[in-house]
Design a protein around this motif. Structure first.
Motif, PDB file in Angstrom:
ATOM      1  N   PRO A  89       0.729  -1.313  -0.199  1.00 18.54           N
ATOM      2  CA  PRO A  89      -0.016  -0.098   0.044  1.00 18.54           C
ATOM      3  C   PRO A  89       0.912   1.271   0.014  1.00 18.54           C
ATOM      4  O   PRO A  89       1.967   1.260   0.697  1.00 18.54           O
ATOM      5  CB  PRO A  89      -0.686  -0.115   1.324  1.00 18.54           C
ATOM      6  CG  PRO A  89      -0.110  -1.199   2.227  1.00 18.54           C
ATOM      7  CD  PRO A  89       0.590  -2.178   1.134  1.00 18.54           C
ATOM      8  N   LYS A  90       0.302   2.223  -0.668  1.00 19.88           N
ATOM      9  CA  LYS A  90       1.034   3.518  -0.763  1.00 19.88           C
ATOM     10  C   LYS A  90       0.573   4.494   0.364  1.00 19.88           C
ATOM     11  O   LYS A  90       1.524   5.248   0.791  1.00 19.88           O
ATOM     12  CB  LYS A  90       0.556   4.343  -2.303  1.00 19.88           C
ATOM     13  CG  LYS A  90       0.794   3.561  -3.303  1.00 19.88           C
ATOM     14  CD  LYS A  90       2.288   3.341  -3.699  1.00 19.88           C
ATOM     15  CE  LYS A  90       2.464   2.879  -5.093  1.00 19.88           C
ATOM     16  NZ  LYS A  90       3.310   1.465  -5.149  1.00 19.88           N
ATOM     17  N   THR A  91      -0.380   4.081   0.988  1.00 22.13           N
ATOM     18  CA  THR A  91      -0.887   4.471   2.213  1.00 22.13           C
ATOM     19  C   THR A  91      -0.223   3.857   3.535  1.00 22.13           C
ATOM     20  O   THR A  91       0.366   2.808   3.335  1.00 22.13           O
ATOM     21  CB  THR A  91      -2.256   4.740   2.311  1.00 22.13           C
ATOM     22  OG1 THR A  91      -2.908   3.422   2.466  1.00 22.13           O
ATOM     23  CG2 THR A  91      -2.985   5.412   1.022  1.00 22.13           C
ATOM     24  N   ASN A  92      -0.476   4.376   4.777  1.00 22.13           N
ATOM     25  CA  ASN A  92      -0.069   3.675   5.673  1.00 22.13           C
ATOM     26  C   ASN A  92      -0.914   2.392   6.197  1.00 22.13           C
ATOM     27  O   ASN A  92      -1.882   2.253   5.608  1.00 22.13           O
ATOM     28  CB  ASN A  92      -0.138   4.242   7.168  1.00 22.13           C
ATOM     29  CG  ASN A  92      -1.377   5.300   7.237  1.00 22.13           C
ATOM     30  OD1 ASN A  92      -2.447   4.668   6.919  1.00 22.13           O
ATOM     31  ND2 ASN A  92      -1.643   6.408   7.980  1.00 22.13           N
ATOM     32  N   LEU A  93      -0.437   1.577   7.134  1.00 20.93           N
ATOM     33  CA  LEU A  93      -1.343   0.376   7.236  1.00 20.93           C
ATOM     34  C   LEU A  93      -2.657   0.596   7.694  1.00 20.93           C
ATOM     35  O   LEU A  93      -3.702  -0.106   7.333  1.00 20.93           O
ATOM     36  CB  LEU A  93      -0.570  -0.488   8.341  1.00 20.93           C
ATOM     37  CG  LEU A  93      -1.232  -1.734   8.794  1.00 20.93           C
ATOM     38  CD1 LEU A  93      -1.293  -2.838   7.542  1.00 20.93           C
ATOM     39  CD2 LEU A  93      -0.434  -2.449  10.065  1.00 20.93           C
ATOM     40  N   SER A  94      -2.937   1.609   8.573  1.00 27.52           N
ATOM     41  CA  SER A  94      -4.354   1.937   8.818  1.00 27.52           C
ATOM     42  C   SER A  94      -5.243   2.406   7.868  1.00 27.52           C
ATOM     43  O   SER A  94      -6.388   1.694   7.766  1.00 27.52           O
ATOM     44  CB  SER A  94      -4.355   3.036   9.956  1.00 27.52           C
ATOM     45  OG  SER A  94      -3.622   4.154   9.619  1.00 27.52           O
ATOM     46  N   GLY A  95      -4.859   3.238   6.715  1.00 26.78           N
ATOM     47  CA  GLY A  95      -5.615   3.417   6.024  1.00 26.78           C
ATOM     48  C   GLY A  95      -5.868   2.155   4.880  1.00 26.78           C
ATOM     49  O   GLY A  95      -6.981   2.125   3.996  1.00 26.78           O
ATOM     50  N   TYR A  96      -4.766   1.601   4.726  1.00 30.26           N
ATOM     51  CA  TYR A  96      -4.981   0.247   3.697  1.00 30.26           C
ATOM     52  C   TYR A  96      -6.037  -0.598   4.507  1.00 30.26           C
ATOM     53  O   TYR A  96      -6.917  -1.123   3.572  1.00 30.26           O
ATOM     54  CB  TYR A  96      -3.762  -0.317   3.579  1.00 30.26           C
ATOM     55  CG  TYR A  96      -3.642  -1.522   2.964  1.00 30.26           C
ATOM     56  CD1 TYR A  96      -3.905  -2.204   1.800  1.00 30.26           C
ATOM     57  CD2 TYR A  96      -3.508  -3.040   3.958  1.00 30.26           C
ATOM     58  CE1 TYR A  96      -3.742  -3.300   1.080  1.00 30.26           C
ATOM     59  CE2 TYR A  96      -3.728  -4.338   3.240  1.00 30.26           C
ATOM     60  CZ  TYR A  96      -3.926  -4.364   1.829  1.00 30.26           C
ATOM     61  OH  TYR A  96      -3.912  -5.753   1.425  1.00 30.26           O
ATOM     62  N   LEU A  97      -5.750  -1.016   5.658  1.00 29.49           N
ATOM     63  CA  LEU A  97      -6.830  -2.002   6.240  1.00 29.49           C
ATOM     64  C   LEU A  97      -8.344  -1.386   6.164  1.00 29.49           C
ATOM     65  O   LEU A  97      -9.277  -2.064   6.231  1.00 29.49           O
ATOM     66  CB  LEU A  97      -6.233  -2.350   7.728  1.00 29.49           C
ATOM     67  CG  LEU A  97      -5.111  -3.224   7.854  1.00 29.49           C
ATOM     68  CD1 LEU A  97      -4.722  -3.252   9.506  1.00 29.49           C
ATOM     69  CD2 LEU A  97      -5.448  -4.567   7.252  1.00 29.49           C
ATOM     70  N   SER A  98      -8.455  -0.022   6.721  1.00 32.78           N
ATOM     71  CA  SER A  98      -9.853   0.609   6.625  1.00 32.78           C
ATOM     72  C   SER A  98     -10.328   0.386   5.223  1.00 32.78           C
ATOM     73  O   SER A  98     -11.653   0.125   5.150  1.00 32.78           O
ATOM     74  CB  SER A  98      -9.640   1.959   7.033  1.00 32.78           C
ATOM     75  OG  SER A  98      -9.242   2.059   8.258  1.00 32.78           O
TER      76      SER A  98
END
Length: 187
Positions: A89-98
């Motif tokens: 993911p280009k975003t952080n883990l929290s953004g990816y999981l959400s």
């Protein structure tokens, strides 16, 4: 019919589950990490047979929504760390999981921590360190290549986290010879 399965965390797990379901005369339409789709519904008796088979291999059926969601979080993290996802993911883990699980990260984090006794971030770090251990044992990649593969910002960052989790530097771990790795389901 969908079956949700705990501890099904690798490609080999998927092969075992598919093979064993077929031996039971069931027709899996798809077998993914943590989830199997069958071509038709099954009786309670057949479900009990499936449960016994799964338990024999260290798996378990999951019936409640929270447990299924936690397994989905774990499976997404494992897929990321082991390169089963196409792109990190280009975003952080929290953004990816959400985005992937269609839930607010705070909700995911709270449920995960309450149930697992650790945070999603610590679980993610533990998975990355176990993967680093595996790659160190194979002795085919340099520490720089391992850091790059696991999406660490630097070798120093990987080394700090490795030492914090294991108590050893990556090079000391490699020299020990007694490679203390954990199975994925125990992390």
């Amino acid at each position: 019919m969908k079956l949700h399965i705990k501890n099904m965390v690798c490609s080999r797990c998927k092969m075992i589950v598919r093979s064993e379901l077929e031996k039971l005369g069931l027709e899996p339409v798809s077998v993914e990490l943590g989830e199997v789709k069958l071509s038709s519904d099954i009786s309670k008796e057949r479900k009990s047979e499936v449960e016994r088979m799964l338990q024999h291999y260290g798996f378990a059926l999951i019936d409640d929504k929270k447990s299924r969601l936690i397994e989905k979080v774990k499976n997404r993290i494992i897929a990321l760390v082991h390169g089963l996802e196409k792109d990190f993911p280009k975003t952080n883990l929290s953004g990816y999981l959400s985005a992937e699980l269609h839930h607010d990260y705070t909700y995911l984090s709270n449920i995960f921590t309450q149930t697992e006794g650790t945070t999603i971030e610590k679980y993610f770090i533990a998975q990355r360190i176990e993967r680093a251990k595996e790659l160190l044992v194979y002795d085919e990649l340099s520490l720089s290549e391992i850091a790059f593969l696991l999406h660490y910002s630097s070798v120093a960052h990987l080394s700090r986290q490795f030492k914090k989790v294991t108590g050893l530097t990556p090079s000391h771990f490699k020299k020990l010879g007694e490679h203390r790795r954990k199975p994925l389901e125990e992390i």
